[in-house]
Write a protein that holds these residues in place. Structure first.
Motif, PDB file in Angstrom:
ATOM      1  N   ASP A  13       0.832  -1.211   0.000  1.00  0.00           N
ATOM      2  CA  ASP A  13       0.000   0.000   0.000  1.00  0.00           C
ATOM      3  C   ASP A  13       0.867   1.263   0.000  1.00  0.00           C
ATOM      4  OD1 ASP A  13      -2.406  -1.348  -0.057  1.00  0.00           O
ATOM      5  OD2 ASP A  13      -2.731  -1.232   2.110  1.00  0.00           O
ATOM      6  N   GLN A  14       1.927   1.258   0.800  1.00  0.00           N
ATOM      7  CA  GLN A  14       2.818   2.418   0.834  1.00  0.00           C
ATOM      8  C   GLN A  14       3.511   2.617  -0.515  1.00  0.00           C
ATOM      9  OE1 GLN A  14       5.038   1.041   4.229  1.00  0.00           O
ATOM     10  NE2 GLN A  14       4.109   2.566   5.587  1.00  0.00           N
ATOM     11  N   MET A  15       3.888   1.523  -1.164  1.00  0.00           N
ATOM     12  CA  MET A  15       4.519   1.635  -2.484  1.00  0.00           C
ATOM     13  C   MET A  15       3.539   2.218  -3.507  1.00  0.00           C
ATOM     14  SD  MET A  15       7.691   0.888  -2.289  1.00  0.00           S
ATOM     15  CE  MET A  15       8.075   0.767  -4.032  1.00  0.00           C
ATOM     16  N   LYS A  16       2.282   1.802  -3.445  1.00  0.00           N
ATOM     17  CA  LYS A  16       1.268   2.363  -4.350  1.00  0.00           C
ATOM     18  C   LYS A  16       1.085   3.854  -4.085  1.00  0.00           C
ATOM     19  CE  LYS A  16      -1.401  -1.877  -4.844  1.00  0.00           C
ATOM     20  NZ  LYS A  16      -2.618  -2.577  -4.428  1.00  0.00           N
ATOM     21  N   GLN A  17       1.010   4.239  -2.801  1.00  0.00           N
ATOM     22  CA  GLN A  17       0.882   5.647  -2.448  1.00  0.00           C
ATOM     23  C   GLN A  17       2.063   6.446  -3.000  1.00  0.00           C
ATOM     24  OE1 GLN A  17       0.779   5.471   1.828  1.00  0.00           O
ATOM     25  NE2 GLN A  17      -1.401   4.966   1.904  1.00  0.00           N
ATOM     26  N   LEU A  18       3.259   5.897  -2.845  1.00  0.00           N
ATOM     27  CA  LEU A  18       4.461   6.579  -3.301  1.00  0.00           C
ATOM     28  C   LEU A  18       4.454   6.755  -4.816  1.00  0.00           C
ATOM     29  CD1 LEU A  18       7.240   7.797  -2.876  1.00  0.00           C
ATOM     30  CD2 LEU A  18       8.175   5.467  -2.835  1.00  0.00           C
ATOM     31  N   GLU A  19       4.127   5.704  -5.543  1.00  0.00           N
ATOM     32  CA  GLU A  19       4.116   5.787  -7.004  1.00  0.00           C
ATOM     33  C   GLU A  19       3.048   6.757  -7.492  1.00  0.00           C
ATOM     34  OE1 GLU A  19       3.916   1.648  -8.115  1.00  0.00           O
ATOM     35  OE2 GLU A  19       6.113   1.533  -8.244  1.00  0.00           O
ATOM     36  N   THR A  20       1.916   6.817  -6.809  1.00  0.00           N
ATOM     37  CA  THR A  20       0.876   7.787  -7.154  1.00  0.00           C
ATOM     38  C   THR A  20       1.395   9.200  -6.931  1.00  0.00           C
ATOM     39  OG1 THR A  20      -0.901   6.240  -6.632  1.00  0.00           O
ATOM     40  CG2 THR A  20      -1.459   8.582  -6.599  1.00  0.00           C
ATOM     41  N   ARG A  97       3.986   9.213   7.749  1.00  0.00           N
ATOM     42  CA  ARG A  97       3.295   9.722   8.945  1.00  0.00           C
ATOM     43  C   ARG A  97       2.393   8.624   9.482  1.00  0.00           C
ATOM     44  NH1 ARG A  97       0.230  13.915   5.410  1.00  0.00           N
ATOM     45  NH2 ARG A  97      -1.155  12.521   4.289  1.00  0.00           N
ATOM     46  N   PRO A  98       2.188   8.626  10.809  1.00  0.00           N
ATOM     47  CA  PRO A  98       1.331   7.593  11.394  1.00  0.00           C
ATOM     48  C   PRO A  98      -0.133   7.816  11.008  1.00  0.00           C
ATOM     49  CG  PRO A  98       2.086   9.124  13.093  1.00  0.00           C
ATOM     50  CD  PRO A  98       2.761   9.525  11.812  1.00  0.00           C
ATOM     51  N   LEU A  99      -0.844   6.715  10.837  1.00  0.00           N
ATOM     52  CA  LEU A  99      -2.289   6.772  10.617  1.00  0.00           C
ATOM     53  C   LEU A  99      -2.963   6.914  11.974  1.00  0.00           C
ATOM     54  CD1 LEU A  99      -2.765   3.962   7.972  1.00  0.00           C
ATOM     55  CD2 LEU A  99      -3.306   6.376   7.677  1.00  0.00           C
ATOM     56  N   ALA A 102      -4.740   3.880  14.247  1.00  0.00           N
ATOM     57  CA  ALA A 102      -4.460   2.550  13.689  1.00  0.00           C
ATOM     58  C   ALA A 102      -3.874   1.632  14.752  1.00  0.00           C
ATOM     59  CB  ALA A 102      -3.488   2.657  12.521  1.00  0.00           C
ATOM     60  N   ILE A 103      -4.468   0.442  14.855  1.00  0.00           N
ATOM     61  CA  ILE A 103      -3.963  -0.576  15.771  1.00  0.00           C
ATOM     62  C   ILE A 103      -3.796  -1.851  14.965  1.00  0.00           C
ATOM     63  CG2 ILE A 103      -4.421  -1.942  17.840  1.00  0.00           C
ATOM     64  CD1 ILE A 103      -6.149   0.373  18.836  1.00  0.00           C
ATOM     65  N   PRO A 104      -2.592  -2.389  14.863  1.00  0.00           N
ATOM     66  CA  PRO A 104      -1.336  -1.858  15.379  1.00  0.00           C
ATOM     67  C   PRO A 104      -0.939  -0.600  14.605  1.00  0.00           C
ATOM     68  CG  PRO A 104      -0.890  -3.725  13.941  1.00  0.00           C
ATOM     69  CD  PRO A 104      -2.389  -3.602  14.060  1.00  0.00           C
ATOM     70  N   PRO A 105       0.051   0.146  15.130  1.00  0.00           N
ATOM     71  CA  PRO A 105       0.468   1.380  14.448  1.00  0.00           C
ATOM     72  C   PRO A 105       0.852   1.114  12.986  1.00  0.00           C
ATOM     73  CG  PRO A 105       1.515   1.194  16.589  1.00  0.00           C
ATOM     74  CD  PRO A 105       0.834  -0.112  16.331  1.00  0.00           C
ATOM     75  N   ARG A 106       0.351   1.980  12.096  1.00  0.00           N
ATOM     76  CA  ARG A 106       0.673   1.894  10.668  1.00  0.00           C
ATOM     77  C   ARG A 106       1.022   3.291  10.183  1.00  0.00           C
ATOM     78  NH1 ARG A 106      -4.192  -0.752  10.575  1.00  0.00           N
ATOM     79  NH2 ARG A 106      -5.075   0.769   9.149  1.00  0.00           N
TER      80      ARG A 106
END
Length: 127
Positions: A13-20, A97-99, A102-106
């Protein structure tokens, strides 16, 4: 784009966010272990971290590179100095940045910091 990751591995998900955010694909991710020995001098450890990335001098100077810095502040500041020396400019850096709640922290991708642009703007404010 080459992502040199000195921190925790990024999720899909983070990689998709980054590429976007970048508007282009991350073609290669280079994972670098950034654990340090606190009883040893830090500068040689950071230089060794950069060596672990395995990029050539030509890649450091010419390839589109994004850095995900280590979370340890002293490692991060020395890393930026080391990279500036090798690259000839300040690299772009990823900020997570933290969401909230979110549990657990993401964490999510917040922005790409253009350090060279920040430096150039600061130079204009010197006068």
């Amino acid at each position: 784009m080459i992502l040199v990751n000195f921190s925790h591995p990024l999720s899909a998900d983070q990689m998709k966010q980054l590429e976007t955010l970048l508007g282009e694909p991350v073609e290669r991710v280079v994972e670098v272990h950034s654990q340090i020995e606190p009883d040893q001098p830090l500068a040689p450890q950071v230089a060794a971290m950069v060596d672990q990335a395995g990029l050539s001098m030509e890649e450091w100077q010419n390839a589109p590179i994004l850095i995900n810095p280590p979370a340890l502040n002293f490692s991060a500041v020395l890393l930026i100095a080391e990279l500036h020396g090798r690259m000839g400019y300040f690299p772009a850096c990823l900020r997570l940045r933290p969401l909230n709640g979110a549990i657990p922290p993401r964490f999510e991708v917040a922005e790409v910091l253009n350090l060279q642009s920040q430096r150039d703007s600061a130079r204009r404010r010197r006068a």
